[in-house]
Design an enzyme around this catalytic site. Structure first.
Site, mmCIF file in Angstrom:
data_model
loop_
_atom_site.group_PDB
_atom_site.id
_atom_site.type_symbol
_atom_site.label_atom_id
_atom_site.label_comp_id
_atom_site.label_asym_id
_atom_site.label_seq_id
_atom_site.Cartn_x
_atom_site.Cartn_y
_atom_site.Cartn_z
ATOM 1 C CB CYS A 78 0.704 0.598 2.686
ATOM 2 S SG CYS A 78 -0.250 0.619 1.290
ATOM 3 N NE ARG A 81 -8.778 -3.527 -1.454
ATOM 4 C CZ ARG A 81 -7.696 -3.885 -2.020
ATOM 5 N NH1 ARG A 81 -7.528 -4.311 -3.046
ATOM 6 N NH2 ARG A 81 -6.394 -3.484 -1.284
ATOM 7 C CD GLU A 99 -14.150 -7.441 -5.198
ATOM 8 O OE1 GLU A 99 -14.638 -7.073 -6.248
ATOM 9 O OE2 GLU A 99 -13.020 -7.322 -4.665
ATOM 10 N NE ARG A 120 -12.861 -9.737 -7.335
ATOM 11 C CZ ARG A 120 -12.588 -9.104 -8.521
ATOM 12 N NH1 ARG A 120 -11.652 -9.489 -9.214
ATOM 13 N NH2 ARG A 120 -12.661 -7.762 -8.475
ATOM 14 C CD GLU A 149 -0.157 -2.937 2.711
ATOM 15 O OE1 GLU A 149 -1.385 -2.883 2.968
ATOM 16 O OE2 GLU A 149 0.449 -2.290 1.902
ATOM 17 C CG ASP A 179 -0.264 -8.829 -9.067
ATOM 18 O OD1 ASP A 179 0.004 -8.088 -8.140
ATOM 19 O OD2 ASP A 179 -1.196 -8.987 -9.737
ATOM 20 C CD GLU A 188 -3.315 -9.631 -7.203
ATOM 21 O OE1 GLU A 188 -4.048 -8.987 -7.744
ATOM 22 O OE2 GLU A 188 -2.829 -8.972 -5.988
ATOM 23 C CG ASN A 234 0.418 -6.752 -3.668
ATOM 24 O OD1 ASN A 234 0.891 -6.639 -2.660
ATOM 25 N ND2 ASN A 234 -0.792 -6.086 -4.057
ATOM 26 C CB CYS A 260 3.418 -1.908 0.989
ATOM 27 S SG CYS A 260 2.207 -1.758 -0.237
ATOM 28 N NE ARG A 289 -7.712 -12.853 -3.456
ATOM 29 C CZ ARG A 289 -7.905 -11.883 -4.558
ATOM 30 N NH1 ARG A 289 -6.440 -11.821 -5.136
ATOM 31 N NH2 ARG A 289 -8.976 -11.102 -4.839
HETATM 32 N N1 SER Z 1 -1.521 -1.842 -0.659
HETATM 33 C C1 SER Z 1 -1.162 -2.676 -1.441
HETATM 34 C C2 SER Z 1 -2.524 -3.263 -2.151
HETATM 35 O O1 SER Z 1 -3.427 -2.529 -1.792
HETATM 36 C C3 SER Z 1 -0.646 -4.114 -0.803
HETATM 37 O O2 SER Z 1 -1.589 -4.328 0.163
HETATM 38 O O3 SER Z 1 -2.637 -4.028 -2.862
HETATM 39 ZN ZN ZN Z 2 0.246 -1.093 0.633
#
Ligand code: SER
Ligand code: ZN
Length: 500
Positions: free
Chosen positions: A303, A333, A335, A344, A352, A413, A431, A434, A459, A466
């Site tokens: 986003c 990300r 982790e 994970r 998105e 969530d 999760e 979202n 968003c 997931r």
């Molecule tokens: N921007 C939201 C998030 O990072 C949805 O992807 O969780």
């Molecule tokens: Zn987002």
């Protein structure tokens, strides 16, 4: 709040002889210039002359900050003394600035902050700054330092506390087909291969088919029916976008950073190439010489760049609500301890959708999205799942906690029961998606406008890994046991490759 500022004004000549005049100026400043009303005043409490220097102690308790008074004081001296006494102000320096304020709660541990020495006594904080430049004062650092300090103390109270979570809805219990960990089983079957680096996976044809089916279902059953249009964004996010969204201050420890080469001139790379050819190793020290410092990172969420693409734009009323989605950028990300299976990971695939429209439009859209999502999870996947209000993701991603203040905004969530993790009651549910409405936070940050309407945005994160793991954990790996609705999309898995 109490502000005590020591500043020295350097004049173009000795001012000892005009002491009386200076004292008159100080009185006038206190009575008029620095006193707008009872709440809005600062006071020069002490004025001392040393040759061509005038040292002032300026004190305030209200909203009028002494550092904001400096320019007015300077201008006043220039006007009053310039013509009559032919002295001008050469410079103003802040020698010391002390700010005393109260916190809501007493700090639990010592707190520190850049640019100042911090002392606390009960709820009272004293922030002492010395040798403060003009630029520093003008850039509003002081207020941000106060806010940051308050935030750090507040965070001390949240550390280790359970996050906000409020159940909205839950499905019936559904008997799972099995209770194995899907990742482990897929690895055994050679559908998946771990690596080549931490938290990344290679999806062989069978696993790829499952992920691609998830993507197809999301598009065909959720996004297309609601009129979402696809966009394609860049994977690489420059820091200025993350500065605007708050990610830069929220999770600098979770990004994969991107560096560019300093040069692509073969001459500059010659030595490195020689070394590589001879040693058959990567000489990191040599490589680093030719790299620029990072100025961007790999996608963390899609986003932010979608908002960036609307930056400064005025959207036509007829295009509202704007409904777009990106399914191309891959998110990374970092982790640390939490990696597990394909649920994970450090690198994941997500669609998105982002929506921009009036409050009313987005509240209606949320209902429609929920309806479509429910259809997918209940009728196609036949999942056991639930929905809960949680701390809005932008707050989590800005290192904050708690629930959103308004009812209309916030993050929901979607969580699925993972039979392999234990009982429904005691195990952690996954999760797997979202959905958020975020008010005008990003609309403001990126100055997005409409012809007439006030805009909000939101968003929803559809994580393919997931979705896949939520489904497989309950339904197993054998397509014959999969629900009919899902088999319409994927009835038979690709053969894959046999290894000897
Ligand atoms: N921007 C939201 C998030 O990072 C949805 O992807 O969780
Ligand atoms: Zn987002």
């Amino acid at each position: 709040m109490k502000f005590d500022l020591q500043a020295s004004f350097t004049f173009s000549g000795d001012i000892t002889a005009i002491k009386k005049e200076i004292e008159r100026c100080v009185s006038t400043l206190n009575e008029n210039v620095l006193k707008k009303d009872d709440d809005h005043k600062a006071k020069i409490e002490r004025a001392a002359i040393e040759g061509n220097k005038l040292c002032l102690s300026i004190y305030s308790e209200g909203v009028f900050r002494p550092h904001n008074a400096l320019l007015q004081i300077k201008n006043f001296f220039v006007k009053e003394l310039g013509l009559k006494h032919h002295v001008g102000v050469r410079g103003v320096t802040v020698d010391h600035y002390s700010i005393v304020f109260d916190l809501e709660k007493e700090p639990l541990h010592p707190v520190s902050i850049p640019f100042a020495e911090v002392k606390t006594q009960g709820k009272q904080v004293t922030m002492s700054l010395s040798e403060v430049s003009d630029e520093f004062l003008q850039k509003n650092y002081i207020d941000r330092m106060i806010n940051r300090l308050k935030e750090k103390v507040e965070n001390q109270y949240y550390e280790g506390k359970a996050e906000f979570w409020k159940l909205i809805w839950e499905s019936d219990e559904i008997k799972p087909v099995w209770s194995s960990d899907p990742t482990e089983e897929m690895v055994k079957l050679d559908w998946l291969k771990q690596g080549p680096t931490k938290g990344k996976w290679f999806y062989r044809p069978q696993a790829a088919a499952v992920l691609k089916t998830m993507e197809k279902i999301a598009i065909e059953e959720v996004l297309k029916p609601l009129g979402f249009q696809e966009v394609i964004e860049s994977h690489i996010k420059p820091f200025d976008i993350w500065l605007k969204t708050g990610h830069m201050e929220g999770m600098p420890g979770e990004f994969y950073y991107v560096v560019e080469p300093k040069t692509r001139d073969p001459k500059d790379w010659e030595h490195f190439v020689d070394l590589t050819k001879i040693t058959k190793e990567v000489n990191i020290a040599e490589l680093t010489k030719n790299l620029s410092p990072p100025s961007a990172g790999i996608c963390y969420a899609q986003c932010p760049m979608i908002y960036w693409s609307f930056k400064g734009k005025t959207i036509a009323e007829r295009s509202l609500p704007v409904l777009v989605y990106d399914k191309t950028a891959v998110s990374c990300r970092y982790e640390s301890g939490g990696r597990h299976g394909i649920e994970r990971v450090d690198e994941f695939h997500r669609i998105e959708p982002v929506y921009i429209g009036t409050r009313e439009q987005l509240l209606i859209l949320r209902e429609k999205l929920l309806e479509r999502y429910k259809f997918v999870f209940n009728d196609i996947f036949e999942l056991e799942w639930r929905m809960a209000w949680v701390t809005p993701w932008y707050m989590q991603q800005a290192g904050k906690f708690g629930e959103s203040k308004e009812q209309d905004t916030g993050t929901i969530d979607f969580e699925a029961y993972m039979p392999y993790r234990g009982t429904r009651k005691d195990s952690e549910w996954l999760e797997f998606q979202n959905l958020s409405i975020l008010g005008d936070k990003y609309i403001q940050a990126f100055t997005i406008k409409a012809q007439k309407s006030e805009l909000w945005s939101g968003c929803s994160g559809i994580g393919l890994e997931r979705w896949a793991i939520a489904f497989l954990a309950q339904k197993g790996l054998n397509p014959e046991h999969w629900p009919k609705g899902f088999r319409k999309y994927l009835d038979k898995l690709p053969e894959g490759i046999q290894f000897l």
